[in-house]
Scaffold this motif. Structure first.
Motif, PDB file in Angstrom:
ATOM      1  N   ILE A   1       7.387   6.670  -5.834  1.00 50.66           N
ATOM      2  CA  ILE A   1       6.114   6.423  -5.149  1.00 50.66           C
ATOM      3  C   ILE A   1       5.206   5.536  -5.997  1.00 50.66           C
ATOM      4  O   ILE A   1       4.603   4.575  -5.500  1.00 50.66           O
ATOM      5  CB  ILE A   1       5.408   7.763  -4.833  1.00 50.66           C
ATOM      6  CG1 ILE A   1       6.211   8.545  -3.790  1.00 50.66           C
ATOM      7  CG2 ILE A   1       3.981   7.513  -4.331  1.00 50.66           C
ATOM      8  CD1 ILE A   1       5.714   9.959  -3.563  1.00 50.66           C
ATOM      9  N   ILE A   2       5.130   5.836  -7.294  1.00 46.87           N
ATOM     10  CA  ILE A   2       4.290   5.041  -8.210  1.00 46.87           C
ATOM     11  C   ILE A   2       4.795   3.604  -8.295  1.00 46.87           C
ATOM     12  O   ILE A   2       4.015   2.644  -8.208  1.00 46.87           O
ATOM     13  CB  ILE A   2       4.264   5.678  -9.611  1.00 46.87           C
ATOM     14  CG1 ILE A   2       3.532   7.018  -9.573  1.00 46.87           C
ATOM     15  CG2 ILE A   2       3.579   4.745 -10.622  1.00 46.87           C
ATOM     16  CD1 ILE A   2       3.616   7.801 -10.875  1.00 46.87           C
ATOM     17  N   ILE A   3       6.105   3.443  -8.460  1.00 42.12           N
ATOM     18  CA  ILE A   3       6.697   2.106  -8.603  1.00 42.12           C
ATOM     19  C   ILE A   3       6.490   1.281  -7.338  1.00 42.12           C
ATOM     20  O   ILE A   3       6.134   0.101  -7.403  1.00 42.12           O
ATOM     21  CB  ILE A   3       8.194   2.225  -8.954  1.00 42.12           C
ATOM     22  CG1 ILE A   3       8.352   2.729 -10.392  1.00 42.12           C
ATOM     23  CG2 ILE A   3       8.906   0.884  -8.777  1.00 42.12           C
ATOM     24  CD1 ILE A   3       9.775   3.061 -10.784  1.00 42.12           C
TER      25      ILE A   3
ATOM     26  N   LYS B   1       3.396  -3.190  -4.486  1.00 37.85           N
ATOM     27  CA  LYS B   1       2.819  -3.564  -3.199  1.00 37.85           C
ATOM     28  C   LYS B   1       2.383  -5.033  -3.125  1.00 37.85           C
ATOM     29  O   LYS B   1       2.637  -5.698  -2.110  1.00 37.85           O
ATOM     30  CB  LYS B   1       1.638  -2.644  -2.872  1.00 37.85           C
ATOM     31  CG  LYS B   1       1.119  -2.817  -1.450  1.00 37.85           C
ATOM     32  CD  LYS B   1       0.032  -1.799  -1.124  1.00 37.85           C
ATOM     33  CE  LYS B   1      -0.462  -1.978   0.305  1.00 37.85           C
ATOM     34  NZ  LYS B   1      -1.529  -0.984   0.635  1.00 37.85           N
ATOM     35  N   PRO B   2       1.735  -5.597  -4.159  1.00 38.60           N
ATOM     36  CA  PRO B   2       1.370  -7.020  -4.090  1.00 38.60           C
ATOM     37  C   PRO B   2       2.585  -7.932  -3.900  1.00 38.60           C
ATOM     38  O   PRO B   2       2.508  -8.935  -3.174  1.00 38.60           O
ATOM     39  CB  PRO B   2       0.704  -7.276  -5.453  1.00 38.60           C
ATOM     40  CG  PRO B   2       0.203  -5.941  -5.871  1.00 38.60           C
ATOM     41  CD  PRO B   2       1.220  -4.961  -5.385  1.00 38.60           C
TER      42      PRO B   2
ATOM     43  N   ARG C   1       1.449  -5.202 -14.047  1.00 40.04           N
ATOM     44  CA  ARG C   1       1.993  -4.122 -13.217  1.00 40.04           C
ATOM     45  C   ARG C   1       3.489  -3.920 -13.465  1.00 40.04           C
ATOM     46  O   ARG C   1       4.012  -2.814 -13.286  1.00 40.04           O
ATOM     47  CB  ARG C   1       1.730  -4.395 -11.734  1.00 40.04           C
ATOM     48  CG  ARG C   1       2.405  -5.622 -11.157  1.00 40.04           C
ATOM     49  CD  ARG C   1       2.060  -5.793  -9.688  1.00 40.04           C
ATOM     50  NE  ARG C   1       2.656  -6.980  -9.113  1.00 40.04           N
ATOM     51  CZ  ARG C   1       2.134  -8.203  -9.192  1.00 40.04           C
ATOM     52  NH1 ARG C   1       0.987  -8.368  -9.842  1.00 40.04           N
ATOM     53  NH2 ARG C   1       2.733  -9.246  -8.637  1.00 40.04           N
ATOM     54  N   TYR C   2       4.184  -4.998 -13.881  1.00 38.09           N
ATOM     55  CA  TYR C   2       5.612  -4.859 -14.181  1.00 38.09           C
ATOM     56  C   TYR C   2       5.826  -3.994 -15.421  1.00 38.09           C
ATOM     57  O   TYR C   2       6.787  -3.230 -15.500  1.00 38.09           O
ATOM     58  CB  TYR C   2       6.240  -6.234 -14.391  1.00 38.09           C
ATOM     59  CG  TYR C   2       6.476  -7.019 -13.112  1.00 38.09           C
ATOM     60  CD1 TYR C   2       6.087  -6.518 -11.871  1.00 38.09           C
ATOM     61  CD2 TYR C   2       7.091  -8.269 -13.146  1.00 38.09           C
ATOM     62  CE1 TYR C   2       6.290  -7.244 -10.712  1.00 38.09           C
ATOM     63  CE2 TYR C   2       7.316  -9.000 -11.982  1.00 38.09           C
ATOM     64  CZ  TYR C   2       6.902  -8.481 -10.772  1.00 38.09           C
ATOM     65  OH  TYR C   2       7.123  -9.201  -9.623  1.00 38.09           O
TER      66      TYR C   2
ATOM     67  N   ALA D   1       5.919 -11.354  -0.367  1.00 34.93           N
ATOM     68  CA  ALA D   1       7.247 -11.672   0.171  1.00 34.93           C
ATOM     69  C   ALA D   1       7.199 -11.896   1.678  1.00 34.93           C
ATOM     70  O   ALA D   1       7.965 -12.700   2.222  1.00 34.93           O
ATOM     71  CB  ALA D   1       8.224 -10.555  -0.162  1.00 34.93           C
ATOM     72  N   GLN D   2       6.285 -11.202   2.352  1.00 34.30           N
ATOM     73  CA  GLN D   2       6.183 -11.330   3.803  1.00 34.30           C
ATOM     74  C   GLN D   2       5.643 -12.693   4.231  1.00 34.30           C
ATOM     75  O   GLN D   2       5.858 -13.122   5.365  1.00 34.30           O
ATOM     76  CB  GLN D   2       5.296 -10.218   4.359  1.00 34.30           C
ATOM     77  CG  GLN D   2       5.904  -8.830   4.206  1.00 34.30           C
ATOM     78  CD  GLN D   2       4.966  -7.730   4.688  1.00 34.30           C
ATOM     79  OE1 GLN D   2       3.820  -7.997   5.057  1.00 34.30           O
ATOM     80  NE2 GLN D   2       5.444  -6.505   4.684  1.00 34.30           N
ATOM     81  N   THR D   3       4.939 -13.366   3.340  1.00 32.11           N
ATOM     82  CA  THR D   3       4.335 -14.651   3.681  1.00 32.11           C
ATOM     83  C   THR D   3       5.134 -15.850   3.163  1.00 32.11           C
ATOM     84  O   THR D   3       4.782 -16.992   3.444  1.00 32.11           O
ATOM     85  CB  THR D   3       2.902 -14.732   3.112  1.00 32.11           C
ATOM     86  OG1 THR D   3       2.961 -14.619   1.676  1.00 32.11           O
ATOM     87  CG2 THR D   3       2.048 -13.598   3.659  1.00 32.11           C
TER      88      THR D   3
END
Length: 237
Positions: free
Chosen positions: A51-53, A58-59, A4-5, A64-66
């Motif tokens: 928006i695409i980036i 998103k993953p 994805r990067y 990061a939240q966890t």
């Protein structure tokens, strides 16, 4: 590096190159004025790219939240504010070195051109204030610096990512200024372990630059920069 990067990098590069086709189409075929064509295509293409980036990232945002070592909101806010002053200070020192050691004239032609477009078409301000900070920090700090920092040391990672960051601004005369900003933003990313920090600092710094230069001519800006550098240089002597 996660697949994805690579998609994020391809999206960013494709967006930059798309102006070579999109702007002439709006200007030559659809009859828009040159400035309007640049503004409309830039805002439209970077809106889609952002928006695409963010979707591709998103993953990472969910992960990061966890994370247990993630910074608190308060720390991110404090370092975002401090980061603006650090970036402006680093930029000022870099400009002093360019002028007094290398004899490079003050004022960035790249910034001047962008501000000229913004004065004619205020909608263009969205590019340096919103879209550029988001996409650039994700590309140069999250992806390039972040991946290199995992495998190598901070010095090598920040050197390469900041050089690439400067090169993508296509203002090689003032490469040192862009490099210094890249170093500061990489430091903020490492310090808080959150890409939000350099994004917010980058947004705030660009907003300050845009607002401070919006109502002045190129000659006014050059004169103020020269006066400021004289004052700062005098303080060191």
């Amino acid at each position: 590096m996660p697949k994805r990067y690579w998609y994020i990098i391809i999206t960013y590069v494709a967006t930059q190159l798309s102006a070579l086709v999109g702007v002439p189409v709006l200007y030559g075929l659809l009859g828009f004025g040159e400035t309007d064509a640049i503004t409309i295509w830039s805002v439209l293409s970077f809106t889609i790219a952002t928006i695409i980036i963010l979707r591709l990232l998103k993953p990472d945002m969910m992960e990061a939240q966890t994370r247990e070592d993630r910074s608190s909101s308060g720390k991110i806010v404090l370092w975002s504010i401090a980061g603006v002053f650090l970036a402006l200070f680093a930029q000022g020192i870099a400009a002093l070195i360019e002028t007094n050691i290398f004899g490079i004239p003050t004022g960035s032609e790249n910034t001047m051109q962008l501000m000229n477009i913004a004065r004619e078409s205020p909608l263009f301000i969205l590019l340096p204030v919103v879209f550029a900070p988001i996409t650039e920090e994700i590309i140069f700090r999250k992806v390039i610096f972040g991946q290199m920092y995992k495998r190598f040391n901070f010095l090598l990672a920040v050197l390469v990512s900041s050089l690439v960051f400067g090169a993508f601004h296509f203002d090689f005369t003032h490469m040192l200024v862009y490099f210094s900003m890249g170093v500061v933003f990489a430091f903020l990313y490492v310090k808080t372990k959150s890409i939000i920090t350099p994004i917010v600092a980058h947004m705030a710094m660009n907003s300050f630059v845009v607002l401070s230069q919006y109502f002045y001519t190129e000659e006014d800006i050059r004169r103020m920069q020269e006066q400021l550098q004289t004052i700062v240089t005098g303080g060191f002597l």
